[in-house]
Design a protein around this motif. Structure first.
Motif: not given
Ligand code: MN
Ligand code: AMP
Ligand code: MN
Ligand code: MN
Length: 277
Positions: A6-10, A38-40, A63-65, A247-251
Protein backbone atom coordinates in the motif's frame (compact mmCIF):
# COMPACT_ATOMS: atom_id res chain seq x y z
CA UNK A 1 -2.28 -14.93 2.63
CA UNK A 2 -2.78 -11.91 0.35
CA UNK A 3 0.36 -10.03 -0.54
CA UNK A 4 -0.45 -6.37 0.08
CA UNK A 5 1.60 -3.32 -0.92
CA UNK A 6 0.00 0.00 0.00
CA UNK A 7 2.87 2.42 -0.72
CA UNK A 8 4.34 2.92 -4.21
CA UNK A 9 5.41 5.77 -6.49
CA UNK A 10 5.12 6.31 -10.23
CA UNK A 11 6.61 8.96 -12.51
CA UNK A 12 3.59 11.11 -11.67
CA UNK A 13 5.69 11.98 -8.59
CA UNK A 14 9.27 10.82 -7.97
CA UNK A 15 9.11 7.23 -9.21
CA UNK A 16 10.57 6.38 -12.63
CA UNK A 17 7.89 4.06 -14.09
CA UNK A 18 4.47 5.08 -15.40
CA UNK A 19 1.61 3.87 -13.16
CA UNK A 20 0.78 0.90 -15.44
CA UNK A 21 4.40 -0.31 -15.31
CA UNK A 22 4.48 -0.05 -11.50
CA UNK A 23 1.34 -2.21 -11.46
CA UNK A 24 2.96 -4.78 -13.76
CA UNK A 25 6.16 -4.82 -11.67
CA UNK A 26 4.20 -5.29 -8.45
CA UNK A 27 2.13 -8.09 -9.97
CA UNK A 28 5.20 -9.86 -11.28
CA UNK A 29 6.56 -9.88 -7.73
CA UNK A 30 3.36 -11.54 -6.50
CA UNK A 31 1.43 -8.54 -5.14
CA UNK A 32 -2.34 -9.23 -4.88
CA UNK A 33 -3.55 -5.88 -3.50
CA UNK A 34 -1.84 -2.66 -4.43
CA UNK A 35 -2.02 1.10 -3.81
CA UNK A 36 -0.42 3.88 -5.82
CA UNK A 37 0.54 6.64 -3.36
CA UNK A 38 2.29 9.39 -5.30
CA UNK A 39 3.56 12.42 -3.41
CA UNK A 40 0.98 15.25 -3.26
CA UNK A 41 -0.66 14.07 -6.49
CA UNK A 42 -3.51 11.79 -7.59
CA UNK A 43 -2.98 12.24 -11.35
CA UNK A 44 -1.82 8.63 -11.77
CA UNK A 45 -4.77 6.96 -10.05
CA UNK A 46 -7.03 6.49 -13.09
CA UNK A 47 -4.31 4.73 -15.11
CA UNK A 48 -3.22 2.73 -12.06
CA UNK A 49 -6.76 1.49 -11.40
CA UNK A 50 -7.15 0.22 -14.98
CA UNK A 51 -3.72 -1.43 -14.92
CA UNK A 52 -4.38 -3.10 -11.58
CA UNK A 53 -7.63 -4.52 -12.95
CA UNK A 54 -5.86 -5.83 -16.06
CA UNK A 55 -3.22 -7.44 -13.85
CA UNK A 56 -5.86 -9.04 -11.61
CA UNK A 57 -4.84 -7.06 -8.51
CA UNK A 58 -7.16 -5.43 -6.01
CA UNK A 59 -6.59 -1.69 -6.14
CA UNK A 60 -6.48 0.99 -3.44
CA UNK A 61 -6.40 4.62 -4.60
CA UNK A 62 -3.88 6.50 -2.47
CA UNK A 63 -1.70 9.56 -1.99
CA UNK A 64 1.27 10.54 0.21
CA UNK A 65 0.92 14.10 1.52
CA UNK A 66 3.96 16.14 2.57
CA UNK A 67 3.35 17.99 5.83
CA UNK A 68 5.42 20.04 8.26
CA UNK A 69 5.02 19.03 11.90
CA UNK A 70 7.32 20.17 14.75
CA UNK A 71 9.53 21.81 12.10
CA UNK A 72 10.03 18.41 10.47
CA UNK A 73 8.81 17.07 7.14
CA UNK A 74 6.43 14.17 7.82
CA UNK A 75 4.48 12.13 5.28
CA UNK A 76 0.82 11.19 5.70
CA UNK A 77 -0.52 8.50 3.39
CA UNK A 78 -4.21 8.54 2.49
CA UNK A 79 -5.74 5.21 1.43
CA UNK A 80 -9.07 4.56 -0.30
CA UNK A 81 -9.38 8.23 -1.19
CA UNK A 82 -11.84 9.45 -3.83
CA UNK A 83 -9.29 11.07 -6.11
CA UNK A 84 -11.91 13.39 -7.61
CA UNK A 85 -12.87 14.95 -4.27
CA UNK A 86 -12.44 18.75 -4.67
CA UNK A 87 -11.21 19.31 -1.09
CA UNK A 88 -8.41 16.79 -1.63
CA UNK A 89 -7.63 17.91 -5.18
CA UNK A 90 -7.38 21.59 -4.17
CA UNK A 91 -5.36 20.80 -1.06
CA UNK A 92 -2.86 18.77 -3.05
CA UNK A 93 -2.57 21.51 -5.70
CA UNK A 94 -1.73 23.99 -2.92
CA UNK A 95 0.83 21.59 -1.49
CA UNK A 96 2.56 21.12 -4.86
CA UNK A 97 2.84 24.82 -5.58
CA UNK A 98 6.24 26.09 -4.61
CA UNK A 99 8.12 22.93 -5.60
CA UNK A 100 9.47 24.53 -8.78
CA UNK A 101 10.77 27.66 -7.01
CA UNK A 102 12.30 25.41 -4.36
CA UNK A 103 14.03 23.43 -7.11
CA UNK A 104 15.55 26.60 -8.53
CA UNK A 105 16.85 27.58 -5.08
CA UNK A 106 18.30 24.11 -4.57
CA UNK A 107 20.15 24.46 -7.88
CA UNK A 108 21.49 27.89 -6.88
CA UNK A 109 22.95 26.41 -3.72
CA UNK A 110 24.47 23.49 -5.59
CA UNK A 111 26.03 25.90 -8.11
CA UNK A 112 27.76 27.64 -5.19
CA UNK A 113 29.58 24.39 -4.38
CA UNK A 114 30.55 23.86 -8.02
CA UNK A 115 27.66 21.72 -9.29
CA UNK A 116 26.34 23.58 -12.32
CA UNK A 117 23.11 23.06 -14.21
CA UNK A 118 21.31 21.06 -11.52
CA UNK A 119 17.86 22.56 -12.21
CA UNK A 120 17.98 21.66 -15.90
CA UNK A 121 19.67 18.37 -15.05
CA UNK A 122 17.01 17.36 -12.53
CA UNK A 123 14.23 18.51 -14.86
CA UNK A 124 15.22 15.80 -17.36
CA UNK A 125 14.09 13.19 -14.81
CA UNK A 126 10.82 14.93 -13.94
CA UNK A 127 7.68 13.21 -15.26
CA UNK A 128 5.26 15.80 -13.88
CA UNK A 129 6.34 19.46 -14.06
CA UNK A 130 4.28 20.16 -10.92
CA UNK A 131 6.28 17.69 -8.93
CA UNK A 132 9.96 18.44 -8.95
CA UNK A 133 11.41 16.46 -6.04
CA UNK A 134 14.72 16.03 -4.27
CA UNK A 135 14.75 12.54 -5.77
CA UNK A 136 15.06 14.02 -9.27
CA UNK A 137 18.09 16.04 -8.12
CA UNK A 138 19.49 12.88 -6.53
CA UNK A 139 19.19 10.93 -9.80
CA UNK A 140 20.90 13.78 -11.65
CA UNK A 141 23.78 13.89 -9.11
CA UNK A 142 24.30 10.13 -9.46
CA UNK A 143 24.04 9.97 -13.25
CA UNK A 144 26.39 12.95 -13.65
CA UNK A 145 28.99 11.24 -11.44
CA UNK A 146 28.90 13.63 -8.45
CA UNK A 147 27.81 10.80 -6.14
CA UNK A 148 27.94 7.03 -6.45
CA UNK A 149 24.46 6.33 -5.09
CA UNK A 150 21.18 7.96 -4.09
CA UNK A 151 21.79 7.36 -0.34
CA UNK A 152 25.18 9.09 -0.75
CA UNK A 153 23.42 12.11 -2.27
CA UNK A 154 21.13 12.32 0.76
CA UNK A 155 24.10 12.10 3.10
CA UNK A 156 26.14 14.83 1.37
CA UNK A 157 23.51 17.08 -0.22
CA UNK A 158 19.83 18.08 -0.12
CA UNK A 159 19.36 17.50 3.64
CA UNK A 160 19.42 19.99 6.49
CA UNK A 161 22.88 21.49 6.97
CA UNK A 162 24.10 20.36 3.53
CA UNK A 163 24.30 22.20 0.17
CA UNK A 164 21.05 22.03 -1.78
CA UNK A 165 18.78 21.96 1.27
CA UNK A 166 15.98 24.50 1.01
CA UNK A 167 13.59 24.50 3.97
CA UNK A 168 10.00 24.28 2.82
CA UNK A 169 6.66 24.67 4.57
CA UNK A 170 4.29 21.92 3.49
CA UNK A 171 0.66 21.31 4.54
CA UNK A 172 -0.25 20.95 8.23
CA UNK A 173 -1.11 17.67 9.95
CA UNK A 174 -4.66 18.95 10.45
CA UNK A 175 -5.06 19.79 6.75
CA UNK A 176 -3.72 16.44 5.57
CA UNK A 177 -6.08 14.46 7.81
CA UNK A 178 -9.02 16.70 6.87
CA UNK A 179 -8.38 16.39 3.12
CA UNK A 180 -8.01 12.60 3.29
CA UNK A 181 -11.14 12.22 5.40
CA UNK A 182 -13.09 14.63 3.16
CA UNK A 183 -12.21 12.26 0.29
CA UNK A 184 -13.49 9.27 2.27
CA UNK A 185 -9.99 7.92 2.90
CA UNK A 186 -8.03 6.54 5.82
CA UNK A 187 -5.06 8.64 7.05
CA UNK A 188 -1.87 6.66 7.78
CA UNK A 189 1.41 7.98 9.21
CA UNK A 190 4.06 6.94 6.67
CA UNK A 191 7.34 5.34 7.87
CA UNK A 192 7.26 6.81 11.42
CA UNK A 193 10.75 5.47 12.08
CA UNK A 194 12.27 7.80 9.53
CA UNK A 195 11.71 11.11 11.30
CA UNK A 196 14.23 10.73 14.10
CA UNK A 197 11.75 11.83 16.77
CA UNK A 198 12.41 10.85 20.37
CA UNK A 199 9.74 8.82 22.12
CA UNK A 200 8.06 11.90 23.64
CA UNK A 201 7.81 13.84 20.38
CA UNK A 202 6.70 10.75 18.51
CA UNK A 203 4.03 10.17 21.15
CA UNK A 204 2.83 13.75 20.70
CA UNK A 205 2.55 13.17 16.94
CA UNK A 206 0.62 9.93 17.46
CA UNK A 207 -1.73 11.54 20.03
CA UNK A 208 -2.44 14.57 17.85
CA UNK A 209 -2.93 12.40 14.76
CA UNK A 210 -5.37 10.19 16.63
CA UNK A 211 -7.30 13.16 18.00
CA UNK A 212 -7.69 14.52 14.47
CA UNK A 213 -9.14 11.22 13.27
CA UNK A 214 -6.02 9.39 12.10
CA UNK A 215 -6.24 5.64 12.53
CA UNK A 216 -3.20 3.83 11.14
CA UNK A 217 0.60 3.80 10.90
CA UNK A 218 2.98 2.02 8.58
CA UNK A 219 4.72 -0.81 10.41
CA UNK A 220 6.42 -2.80 7.66
CA UNK A 221 7.84 -0.44 5.05
CA UNK A 222 10.93 -0.33 2.89
CA UNK A 223 11.85 2.76 4.92
CA UNK A 224 12.11 0.80 8.22
CA UNK A 225 14.82 -1.53 9.46
CA UNK A 226 13.71 -4.99 10.64
CA UNK A 227 14.13 -3.74 14.25
CA UNK A 228 11.73 -0.92 13.46
CA UNK A 229 9.10 -3.42 12.25
CA UNK A 230 8.97 -4.62 15.86
CA UNK A 231 9.17 -1.12 17.39
CA UNK A 232 6.23 0.13 15.34
CA UNK A 233 4.26 -3.07 15.80
CA UNK A 234 4.45 -2.30 19.54
CA UNK A 235 3.54 1.33 18.98
CA UNK A 236 0.52 0.33 16.86
CA UNK A 237 -0.67 -1.96 19.67
CA UNK A 238 -0.06 0.68 22.32
CA UNK A 239 -1.90 3.46 20.49
CA UNK A 240 -4.59 1.23 18.99
CA UNK A 241 -3.58 2.00 15.40
CA UNK A 242 -4.31 -0.20 12.42
CA UNK A 243 -1.12 -1.34 10.70
CA UNK A 244 -0.07 -0.80 7.08
CA UNK A 245 2.56 -2.37 4.86
CA UNK A 246 4.25 -1.08 1.70
CA UNK A 247 7.58 -1.09 -0.11
CA UNK A 248 7.78 2.66 -0.86
CA UNK A 249 8.86 1.51 -4.32
CA UNK A 250 10.33 4.28 -6.54
CA UNK A 251 12.30 2.47 -9.26
CA UNK A 252 13.62 -1.00 -10.08
CA UNK A 253 16.91 -1.44 -8.27
CA UNK A 254 16.65 1.89 -6.48
CA UNK A 255 14.46 0.94 -3.55
CA UNK A 256 15.77 -0.06 -0.17
CA UNK A 257 13.77 -3.26 -0.40
CA UNK A 258 12.14 -5.01 -3.32
CA UNK A 259 8.51 -6.11 -3.60
CA UNK A 260 9.41 -9.76 -3.18
CA UNK A 261 11.39 -9.56 0.06
CA UNK A 262 9.31 -7.28 2.29
CA UNK A 263 8.02 -9.38 5.21
CA UNK A 264 4.39 -9.63 6.27
CA UNK A 265 3.00 -7.67 9.22
CA UNK A 266 4.01 -9.06 12.63
CA UNK A 267 1.22 -11.07 14.24
CA UNK A 268 -1.32 -9.52 16.60
CA UNK A 269 -1.88 -6.39 14.50
CA UNK A 270 -5.08 -5.38 12.76
CA UNK A 271 -4.21 -4.60 9.12
CA UNK A 272 -5.52 -1.31 7.76
CA UNK A 273 -7.05 -3.41 4.93
CA UNK A 274 -8.94 -5.74 7.35
CA UNK A 275 -12.36 -4.90 5.86
CA UNK A 276 -11.26 -4.12 2.28
CA UNK A 277 -10.22 -7.48 0.82
MN1 MN B 1 6.80 7.28 -0.37
P1 AMP C 1 10.87 16.01 -1.50
O1 AMP C 1 9.41 15.68 -1.36
O2 AMP C 1 11.17 16.74 -2.77
O3 AMP C 1 11.44 16.69 -0.31
O4 AMP C 1 11.64 14.62 -1.67
C1 AMP C 1 11.48 13.63 -0.72
C2 AMP C 1 11.84 12.29 -1.36
O5 AMP C 1 13.24 12.12 -1.38
C3 AMP C 1 11.32 11.11 -0.57
O6 AMP C 1 10.01 10.80 -0.93
C4 AMP C 1 12.26 10.01 -0.98
O7 AMP C 1 11.83 9.45 -2.20
C5 AMP C 1 13.56 10.74 -1.22
N1 AMP C 1 14.47 10.63 -0.06
C6 AMP C 1 14.52 11.40 1.04
N2 AMP C 1 15.51 11.01 1.87
C7 AMP C 1 16.11 9.95 1.26
C8 AMP C 1 17.21 9.09 1.58
N3 AMP C 1 17.90 9.25 2.71
N4 AMP C 1 17.52 8.12 0.71
C9 AMP C 1 16.85 7.95 -0.44
N5 AMP C 1 15.80 8.73 -0.80
C10 AMP C 1 15.44 9.71 0.02
MN1 MN D 1 9.69 9.73 -2.79
MN1 MN E 1 7.64 9.17 2.33
Amino acid sequence: MLKVDLHCHSNVSDGVLPPADVAATARKAGVDAWALTDHDEVGGIAAARIAAQEQGMRFVPGVEISITWASTTVHIVGLQVDETNPVLVQGLAKTRSGRDARGREMAEQLAKVGIEGAYEGALKYVGNPDLMSRTHFARFLVDSGVCASIPEVFRKYLVEGKPGYVPHRWATLTESVEWIRAAGGVPVIAHPGRYGFNIVTEGALFDEFKQLGGSAIEVVTGSHTPDQYQTYAEQARRYGFLASRGTDFHAPGESRVDFAVLPNLPSGLKPVWHDWF
